[in-house]
Design an enzyme around this catalytic site. Structure first.
Site, PDB file in Angstrom:
ATOM      1  N   ASP A 193       0.848  -1.188   0.000  1.00 14.62           N
ATOM      2  CA  ASP A 193       0.000   0.000   0.000  1.00 14.62           C
ATOM      3  C   ASP A 193       0.887   1.243   0.000  1.00 14.62           C
ATOM      4  O   ASP A 193       1.842   1.329   0.788  1.00 14.62           O
ATOM      5  CB  ASP A 193      -0.911  -0.011   1.239  1.00 14.62           C
ATOM      6  CG  ASP A 193      -1.955   1.080   1.192  1.00 14.62           C
ATOM      7  OD1 ASP A 193      -3.038   0.831   0.643  1.00 14.62           O
ATOM      8  OD2 ASP A 193      -1.680   2.183   1.705  1.00 14.62           O
ATOM      9  N   HIS A 253      -5.274  14.487  -8.646  1.00  9.59           N
ATOM     10  CA  HIS A 253      -5.434  13.086  -9.021  1.00  9.59           C
ATOM     11  C   HIS A 253      -4.610  12.702 -10.242  1.00  9.59           C
ATOM     12  O   HIS A 253      -4.244  11.524 -10.395  1.00  9.59           O
ATOM     13  CB  HIS A 253      -6.916  12.787  -9.269  1.00  9.59           C
ATOM     14  CG  HIS A 253      -7.726  12.765  -8.007  1.00  9.59           C
ATOM     15  ND1 HIS A 253      -7.774  11.671  -7.184  1.00  9.59           N
ATOM     16  CD2 HIS A 253      -8.494  13.716  -7.415  1.00  9.59           C
ATOM     17  CE1 HIS A 253      -8.544  11.934  -6.144  1.00  9.59           C
ATOM     18  NE2 HIS A 253      -8.998  13.173  -6.264  1.00  9.59           N
ATOM     19  N   GLU A 256      -4.848   2.472  -3.950  1.00  8.07           N
ATOM     20  CA  GLU A 256      -3.387   2.577  -3.947  1.00  8.07           C
ATOM     21  C   GLU A 256      -2.735   1.276  -3.489  1.00  8.07           C
ATOM     22  O   GLU A 256      -1.582   1.256  -3.073  1.00  8.07           O
ATOM     23  CB  GLU A 256      -2.945   3.734  -3.043  1.00  8.07           C
ATOM     24  CG  GLU A 256      -3.274   3.562  -1.578  1.00  8.07           C
ATOM     25  CD  GLU A 256      -4.652   4.123  -1.199  1.00  8.07           C
ATOM     26  OE1 GLU A 256      -4.822   4.523  -0.034  1.00  8.07           O
ATOM     27  OE2 GLU A 256      -5.543   4.148  -2.068  1.00  8.07           O
TER      28      GLU A 256
END
Length: 353
Positions: free
Chosen positions: A215, A228, A258
């Site tokens: 992650d 973004h 993610e």
């Protein structure tokens, strides 16, 4: 999905649970929210439940937009719709070909009857003129059946071309259904199947394997700070880095958001820890800069959790252990590797690198 053929009593109980949860979460009982919570109550798709739980536990809660995104990802996939459409077209082509072949068969059958009539007429013919007329009829009928055969052949060739094209479209749709469009990595739709295949090999041949969940640390902060579009570039960078630092049959998957999964076949727990640590170091060593503006973004870190296959594991239990290890890595301050081995791997319950 969309298989709700349950016993009446079970359906009533699930309905009651869903309505209670909708009320407690102050969510409207529209089809999207209702279906998501119904699926969650069935507990048959771990990845859907994880996304839903993450959304419910997030700061903003389960918004209508997020609910629609989860619904589309897990229950309505555009590529699957295209596959269904192509399949229906394929069936229609096959039906048309079958009818054409049946019609051709009738034409040949009628031609055989006509030839029989000609034979009988020839037996009864008593002049050259009669024979000439009969011969002309046979030639005309023969030419007619030849034209029909050529038309049928053309139709069959055209149908074959259409079927070949549809086959290619179906294969492309199948790939799209299992491919993340942003990173080009396999998506998690096929991850359970991959894990189950490795479990089957483990049962048959005792071939061990590991699963890593990785992650990106503080990814929300990246999106909030840079937008973004930069976040998407970060995701592609991490995907490329992970891909270039695994080898052989190792597979990197975009697990969602993610988060990435790395499946390591034929790898024992200790070897998986080494791989995970290597991946962490490769990411943390990078210094990022935007190509367009030259703006430096600094460093990036990831947290990783690793689990190895156990005797009684299913895809869901292995994913859960890897996710628990990832949560431990986050709680330890991020930018680290945490592992939860099976009992056969170690007497310890966790390990930090």
């Amino acid at each position: 999905m969309f298989d709700y053929t349950h016993e009446h009593a079970q359906s009533q109980e699930i309905l009651r649970l869903v309505l209670v949860e909708l009320n407690s979460l102050n969510l409207p009982p529209n089809p999207i929210f209702f279906t998501l919570l119904y699926e969650r109550a069935l507990k048959r798709d771990a990845s859907l439940n994880k996304d839903l739980d993450d959304a419910l536990n997030s700061e903003g809660g389960l918004t209508a937009d997020r609910a629609q995104e989860i619904f589309d990802t897990h229950l309505l996939n555009g590529a699957i719709k295209e596959m269904s459409k192509a399949q229906n077209t394929l069936l229609r082509i096959i039906r048309n070909v079958m009818m054409q072949m049946l019609n051709t068969g009738n034409e040949f059958s009628n031609y055989a009857v006509s030839l029989g009539d000609f034979v009988r007429k020839i037996d009864r013919a008593d002049s050259v003129q009669d024979l000439r007329l009969l011969t002309a009829e046979v030639i005309e009928d023969s030419r007619a059946i030849e034209r029909s055969s050529m038309e049928t052949s053309d139709r069959l060739t055209n149908a074959g071309d259409q079927i070949t094209k549809l086959k290619e479209e179906l294969e492309a749709a199948r790939r799209d259904a299992r491919t993340d469009p942003l990173t080009g990595l396999p998506n998690r739709r096929g991850l359970n199947d991959m894990i189950q295949q490795k479990i089957n090999e483990f049962i048959q041949n005792k071939t061990e394997f590991c699963l890593i969940l990785a992650d990106i640390d503080h990814f929300k902060r990246i999106n909030d700070s840079y937008g973004h579009l930069v976040g998407d570039k970060i995701l592609r960078f991490v995907a490329r880095t992970l891909m270039s630092n695994v080898k052989g049959q190792d597979t990197v998957i975009r697990f969602g958001g993610e988060e990435f999964a790395i499946l390591l076949p034929d790898t024992r727990y200790e070897g998986g820890l080494v791989v995970a640590q290597h991946l962490r170091q490769k990411i943390s060593a990078a210094r990022l800069r935007l190509a367009e503006s030259g703006r430096n973004l600094g460093g990036l870190t990831i947290s990783l959790g690793i689990a190895s296959i156990g005797i009684n594991d299913t895809p869901d239990t292995l994913l859960r252990r890897a996710d628990d290890a990832l949560l431990l890595a986050k709680s330890e301050g991020r930018d680290c590797v945490m592992g939860i081995p099976t009992k056969s791997d170690s007497a310890d319950t966790t390990e930090i690198l």
